[in-house]
Design an enzyme around this catalytic site. Structure first.
Site, mmCIF file in Angstrom:
data_model
loop_
_atom_site.group_PDB
_atom_site.id
_atom_site.type_symbol
_atom_site.label_atom_id
_atom_site.label_comp_id
_atom_site.label_asym_id
_atom_site.label_seq_id
_atom_site.Cartn_x
_atom_site.Cartn_y
_atom_site.Cartn_z
ATOM 1 N N ILE A 150 54.163 -19.042 -12.842
ATOM 2 C CA ILE A 150 55.327 -19.523 -13.124
ATOM 3 C C ILE A 150 54.668 -20.922 -14.060
ATOM 4 C CG2 ILE A 150 56.629 -21.277 -12.479
ATOM 5 C CD1 ILE A 150 57.723 -19.147 -9.882
ATOM 6 N N ASP A 169 43.937 -24.528 -8.193
ATOM 7 C CA ASP A 169 44.151 -23.802 -8.099
ATOM 8 C C ASP A 169 42.621 -22.481 -7.040
ATOM 9 O OD1 ASP A 169 44.412 -20.747 -7.537
ATOM 10 O OD2 ASP A 169 46.706 -20.402 -8.689
ATOM 11 N N CYS A 228 59.768 -26.498 -7.336
ATOM 12 C CA CYS A 228 60.623 -25.350 -7.451
ATOM 13 C C CYS A 228 60.213 -24.413 -6.846
ATOM 14 C CB CYS A 228 60.559 -24.968 -9.089
ATOM 15 S SG CYS A 228 62.138 -26.804 -9.823
ATOM 16 N N ARG A 230 58.391 -24.097 -2.359
ATOM 17 C CA ARG A 230 59.057 -23.537 -1.985
ATOM 18 C C ARG A 230 59.352 -24.777 -0.939
ATOM 19 N NH1 ARG A 230 61.442 -19.848 -2.904
ATOM 20 N NH2 ARG A 230 61.631 -17.769 -2.979
ATOM 21 N N ASP A 254 64.218 -28.543 -5.859
ATOM 22 C CA ASP A 254 65.321 -27.310 -5.580
ATOM 23 C C ASP A 254 64.865 -26.152 -4.694
ATOM 24 O OD1 ASP A 254 66.142 -25.512 -7.449
ATOM 25 O OD2 ASP A 254 64.745 -23.300 -7.623
ATOM 26 N N GLU A 259 67.536 -24.259 4.095
ATOM 27 C CA GLU A 259 68.297 -24.528 2.458
ATOM 28 C C GLU A 259 69.975 -23.038 3.455
ATOM 29 O OE1 GLU A 259 66.843 -22.490 -0.012
ATOM 30 O OE2 GLU A 259 65.326 -23.511 -0.569
ATOM 31 N N HIS A 278 68.509 -24.845 -4.753
ATOM 32 C CA HIS A 278 67.349 -23.679 -5.173
ATOM 33 C C HIS A 278 68.389 -22.542 -6.375
ATOM 34 C CE1 HIS A 278 64.827 -20.205 -3.171
ATOM 35 N NE2 HIS A 278 64.918 -20.135 -4.393
ATOM 36 N N LEU A 279 68.227 -22.590 -7.713
ATOM 37 C CA LEU A 279 68.382 -22.475 -8.592
ATOM 38 C C LEU A 279 67.208 -21.922 -9.243
ATOM 39 C CD1 LEU A 279 71.192 -25.045 -9.765
ATOM 40 C CD2 LEU A 279 71.655 -23.199 -8.641
ATOM 41 N N GLY A 280 66.586 -22.354 -9.427
ATOM 42 C CA GLY A 280 65.153 -21.950 -9.748
ATOM 43 C C GLY A 280 65.193 -20.601 -10.873
ATOM 44 N N ALA A 281 65.510 -19.556 -10.083
ATOM 45 C CA ALA A 281 65.345 -17.539 -10.557
ATOM 46 C C ALA A 281 67.395 -17.565 -11.242
ATOM 47 C CB ALA A 281 65.293 -17.072 -9.647
#
Ligand code: NAI
Ligand code: HPV
Length: 526
Positions: A150, A169, A228, A230, A254, A259, A278-281
């Site tokens: 992502i 990272d 977006c 966790r 998100d 939740e 939680h609309l990311g997916a």
């Protein structure tokens, strides 16, 4: 017929696939106690982020073979508990990548231009052009935490918008980051320099509360944070305080610690915060992708085939599985065979990966060999998921060696089991890339395909012995399908491998070892 429980909303495309092989019950919104009550009936459970699969649920799932997460994050599944019980956990690593990345990008722009609040204001009948003056993202620093699937897509789109990309990272090389147009920096520098910080990391003990009062204090007063990934990666009360006190510019979230989001001060922070449920997916495309991806894997496991994206089978990604698939069966067959030849309790299993199998990618073959070895003891309870744990709990030492120079076959596998009754070894390879052949037993070269029922003898290579064994088997009504002798020197020690049509009757092994010249006999069921 197998039964699958779908406990979160998934696309019909997934249900259609599951229905080909199982009875599918869709029951969403179950309370934990209700799930515990019914899970014992099901062979598979398909979920999204709404179902928390705890150890208790896993314990109650006495028939469960697989838990399928129609999405990426498996932090709502007790994966170690599933692994201990041999339950495969699969996800869809790429099905919603674009959806989640686009949601993060939408959050960046929405936050910069106050779109949600401006829209609400117009809908209330107002025309306020002053309150909603925004900021451009062009030439601003975007700090990407987590440059995986992502994060990488966010990087490529943000680059096209003219943003300067910083990334943190620890598992990504500088070269890879540079390919993505990102400058790899340490976290402190990213916090200090970024105008926007977007999180694309899993929730782990290391990333929990990564954004806290201390790290927030390092950021620019105009910095905007987007999560977006966790909930729990950001300390929500520290974030709310930082926004209220003007220590940072704003946030778009998100995902939340708990939740659905309950009572929260985050709700009262006005236009400097955007909250989505939680609309990311949640795009049509992503939901079709993940439902198909995961339903196909559940279907395959129900049909006895391996799953391509199991998160609890070490080293077995989809591309590697495709390459190793034919060899997995070889490893399993050889493990099962050598375990039966060794009899008794096996203390050490040596797995030698030869020829083209002598690469790091072949690690799953060791697991497959263990699965085969433990089959006699555990039957269907052992699988790729729990084989290593079961072996460890039984005190089996596993030694893995590699010999790239072995060139008899493109790739071959040599297993040696040492146990309370001695040491035995088998070697096998694939002929024509598909057909399993045993090429060596206890150091004697042979070339036979394994069959369900087999008899092996260790004997002296001398005239008449084959005839005597044949007559003896005949007198017990045992039909020989094929027979081959492997020897190193004429009239020395030799091994005989016989494929027989039925299991050997009780007591015949003792008779066989009474035949002059035959020292040992082993019967094997594969
Ligand atoms: N909001 C939503 O609906 C969605 C959320 N997600 C979440 O997005 C996150 C990222 O997903 P993907 O990009 O698919 O995963 P990925 O596995 O491709 O990338 C994650 C990256 O994070 C890096 N990473 C791990 N620990 C780190 C640490 N301590 N510090 C910095 N980097 C670290 C890894 O090296 C990897 O490159 C996951 O948490 C996933 O659950 C995914 C899809 C939808
Ligand atoms: O795939 C992920 O990790 C997600 O967070 C998506 O969650 P969802 O399937 O929409 O409940």
């Amino acid at each position: 017929m197998s039964k699958v429980l779908v406990s979160d909303p998934i696309d019909q495309a997934g249900i259609d696939i599951l229905s080909q092989v199982a009875t599918v019950d869709v029951k969403t919104g179950l309370k934990p106690a209700e799930l515990i009550e019914i899970i014992g009936e099901y062979d598979a459970l398909m979920i999204r982020s709404g179902t928390r699969v705890t150890q208790e649920i896993i314990e109650a799932g006495t028939q469960l073979k697989i838990i399928g997460r129609a999405g990426v994050g498996v932090d709502n599944v007790d994966v170690p508990a599933a692994t201990r019980k041999g339950i495969i956990v699969v996800n869809s690593p790429e099905g919603n990548t674009i959806a989640a990345a686009e949601h993060a990008l939408a959050m960046i722009l929405s936050l910069s231009r106050h779109i949600p609040d401006a829209n609400a204001s117009v809908k209330r009948g107002e025309w306020d052009r002053k309150t909603f003056v925004g900021a451009e993202v062009y030439k601003k620093n975007l700090g990407i935490v987590g440059l995986g699937k992502i994060g990488s897509h966010v990087a490529s789109v943000a680059k096209a918008m003219g943003m300067k990309l910083l990334a943190y990272d620890p598992f990504i090389s500088t070269e890879r980051a540079e390919q993505m147009g990102c400058q790899l920096v340490d976290l402190d520098l990213l916090f200090q320099q970024a105008d926007y910080i977007t999180l694309h990391i899993p929730k782990t003990p290391e990333t929990t509360n990564l954004i806290n009062a201390k790290t927030l204090a390092k950021m620019k007063p105009t910095a905007r944070i987007i999560n977006c990934a966790r909930g729990g990666i950001i300390d929500e009360s520290a974030l709310a305080a930082a926004i209220k006190e003007g220590k940072i510019g704003g946030a778009a979230l998100d995902v939340f610690d708990s939740e659905p989001l309950g009572e929260s001060e985050l709700r009262s922070l006005g236009k400097d915060i955007i909250l989505t449920p939680h609309l990311g997916a949640s795009t049509t495309e992503a939901q079709v992708n993940v439902a198909i991806d995961v339903a196909e894997q559940i279907r395959d496991v129900i049909l006895g085939l391996p799953a391509r994206s199991a998160v609890n089978i070490p080293g077995l990604g989809p591309d590697i599985l495709e390459e190793l698939k034919p060899y997995m069966q070889l490893a399993e067959t050889l493990g099962n065979l050598v375990g039966q030849l060794a009899g008794g309790r096996v203390e050490t299993l040596t797995v030698k990966l030869q020829g083209e199998l002598a690469t790091n990618k072949s690690q799953p073959l060791v697991v497959a060999a263990l699965k085969g070895l433990l089959y006699q003891a555990l039957r269907e309870r052992v699988n790729y998921v729990n084989a290593s744990i079961e072996a460890k709990e039984r005190g089996i030492r596993v030694i893995e060696t590699r010999d790239a120079s072995a060139r008899d076959y493109a790739g071959s596998l040599h297993l040696e089991a040492t146990g309370t009754l001695g040491t035995h070894s088998v070697t096998g390879a694939l002929l024509g890339d598909k057909e399993i052949h045993l090429t060596d037993v206890d150091g004697f070269p042979i070339n036979v395909p394994p069959s369900k029922y087999m008899l092996f003898t260790l004997h002296r290579d001398m005239p008449g012995i084959i005839g005597k064994l044949g007559s003896l088997l005949g007198s017990f009504n045992v039909n020989i399908a094929s027979m081959q002798v492997g020897r190193k020197i004429v009239r020395g020690d030799a091994v005989m491998a016989l494929s027989i049509d039925d299991p050997l009757p009780d007591g015949i092994l003792d008779e066989i070892t009474k035949v002059p010249g035959i020292r040992d006999a082993y019967t094997v069921t594969l």
